[in-house]
Design a protein around this motif. Structure first.
Motif, mmCIF file in Angstrom:
data_model
loop_
_atom_site.group_PDB
_atom_site.id
_atom_site.type_symbol
_atom_site.label_atom_id
_atom_site.label_comp_id
_atom_site.label_asym_id
_atom_site.label_seq_id
_atom_site.Cartn_x
_atom_site.Cartn_y
_atom_site.Cartn_z
ATOM 1 N N MET A 1 0.838 -1.211 0.000
ATOM 2 C CA MET A 1 0.000 0.000 0.000
ATOM 3 C C MET A 1 0.872 1.261 0.000
ATOM 4 N N LYS A 2 1.969 1.235 0.748
ATOM 5 C CA LYS A 2 2.891 2.376 0.790
ATOM 6 C C LYS A 2 3.525 2.566 -0.579
ATOM 7 N N LYS A 3 3.941 1.448 -1.182
ATOM 8 C CA LYS A 3 4.582 1.500 -2.506
ATOM 9 C C LYS A 3 3.616 2.057 -3.560
ATOM 10 N N ASP A 4 2.343 1.669 -3.440
ATOM 11 C CA ASP A 4 1.325 2.139 -4.382
ATOM 12 C C ASP A 4 0.783 3.518 -4.000
ATOM 13 N N SER A 5 1.373 4.141 -3.006
ATOM 14 C CA SER A 5 0.993 5.482 -2.518
ATOM 15 C C SER A 5 -0.447 5.543 -2.002
ATOM 16 N N GLU A 6 -0.946 4.424 -1.460
ATOM 17 C CA GLU A 6 -2.288 4.421 -0.870
ATOM 18 C C GLU A 6 -2.255 4.953 0.551
ATOM 19 N N ILE A 7 -1.100 4.788 1.236
ATOM 20 C CA ILE A 7 -0.939 5.301 2.593
ATOM 21 C C ILE A 7 0.416 6.000 2.702
ATOM 22 N N THR A 8 0.547 6.855 3.707
ATOM 23 C CA THR A 8 1.819 7.563 3.899
ATOM 24 C C THR A 8 2.765 6.686 4.727
ATOM 25 N N GLU A 9 4.016 7.106 4.772
ATOM 26 C CA GLU A 9 5.011 6.350 5.541
ATOM 27 C C GLU A 9 4.660 6.366 7.034
ATOM 28 N N ASP A 10 4.162 7.518 7.508
ATOM 29 C CA ASP A 10 3.761 7.606 8.914
ATOM 30 C C ASP A 10 2.608 6.651 9.224
ATOM 31 N N ASP A 11 1.626 6.596 8.308
ATOM 32 C CA ASP A 11 0.498 5.673 8.485
ATOM 33 C C ASP A 11 0.990 4.236 8.516
ATOM 34 N N GLN A 12 1.923 3.934 7.611
ATOM 35 C CA GLN A 12 2.473 2.581 7.543
ATOM 36 C C GLN A 12 3.137 2.211 8.876
ATOM 37 N N GLU A 13 3.965 3.094 9.396
ATOM 38 C CA GLU A 13 4.661 2.814 10.655
ATOM 39 C C GLU A 13 3.675 2.655 11.811
ATOM 40 N N GLU A 14 2.668 3.521 11.831
ATOM 41 C CA GLU A 14 1.673 3.451 12.900
ATOM 42 C C GLU A 14 0.909 2.135 12.846
ATOM 43 N N LEU A 15 0.494 1.760 11.644
ATOM 44 C CA LEU A 15 -0.244 0.503 11.485
ATOM 45 C C LEU A 15 0.642 -0.702 11.809
ATOM 46 N N GLU A 16 1.917 -0.649 11.399
ATOM 47 C CA GLU A 16 2.824 -1.754 11.708
ATOM 48 C C GLU A 16 2.967 -1.916 13.214
#
Length: 184
Positions: free
Chosen positions: A141-156
């Protein structure tokens, strides 16, 4: 983002339910109809769960009574019980089948405890696989620009906390079942 968390939380909950079901099928020295959940009987050429062809009752703490709705099934039920891994010989009196649960020996308790640990470990591996799938999905999703890097880290972080919580649950369930098995 909340949908992703909910999706993986539901998958992990199903895994925990499956582990609880596996634990219920391990007999702990007293009669429990759940030990028969995985037994199927040949009924008109089809493997049918035992609960669908007979009523199961517990007249006392150490006995299960299986009464088939069709008397012709007695032999098939007896055969299914003999080939199962219950370790109990069924007693057929022509009308019902009785299963007398003996006291567990120390050796048998240890075997069952190992089986419980194996079920728990399998559940934890499944939870970790769900976490891995979630992490891969977030990276995609991050690679496809569906979410931001911050969102990715938070979700992880959230997924990791959820994973830790679910693994702790499985550890607690395993310890609980082992204590039940070792109680004399």
């Amino acid at each position: 983002m909340n949908e992703i968390y909910q999706e993986y939380d539901a998958k992990m909950q199903k895994t925990i339910d499956s582990v609880q079901s596996d634990f219920a099928s391990v007999r702990a020295g007293r009669a429990n109809a759940a030990v028969l959940d995985k037994i199927t009987v040949e009924y008109y050429g089809t493997a049918t769960p035992l609960q669908q062809v007979a009523s199961i009752s517990t007249p006392d703490p150490r006995t299960l009574v299986i009464q088939p709705w069709d008397a012709t099934l007695l032999k098939a039920i007896e055969k299914a019980l003999l080939v199962s891994e219950l370790g109990i010989n069924p007693q057929n009196d022509g009308k019902v089948i009785r299963l007398a649960f003996p006291q567990l020996t120390e050796e048998r308790r240890k075997e069952l405890s190992k089986q419980v640990k194996k079920y728990g470990e399998t559940g934890k591996v499944a939870i970790r696989n769900i976490r891995r799938d979630a992490m891969e999905k977030l990276k995609k999703m991050k690679k496809d620009s569906e979410i931001t890097e911050d969102d990715q880290e938070e979700l992880e972080d959230d997924i990791q906390k959820l994973t830790d919580k679910r693994i702790k649950e499985i550890d607690e369930l395993t310890a609980q079942k082992e204590a039940e098995l070792m109680a004399v």
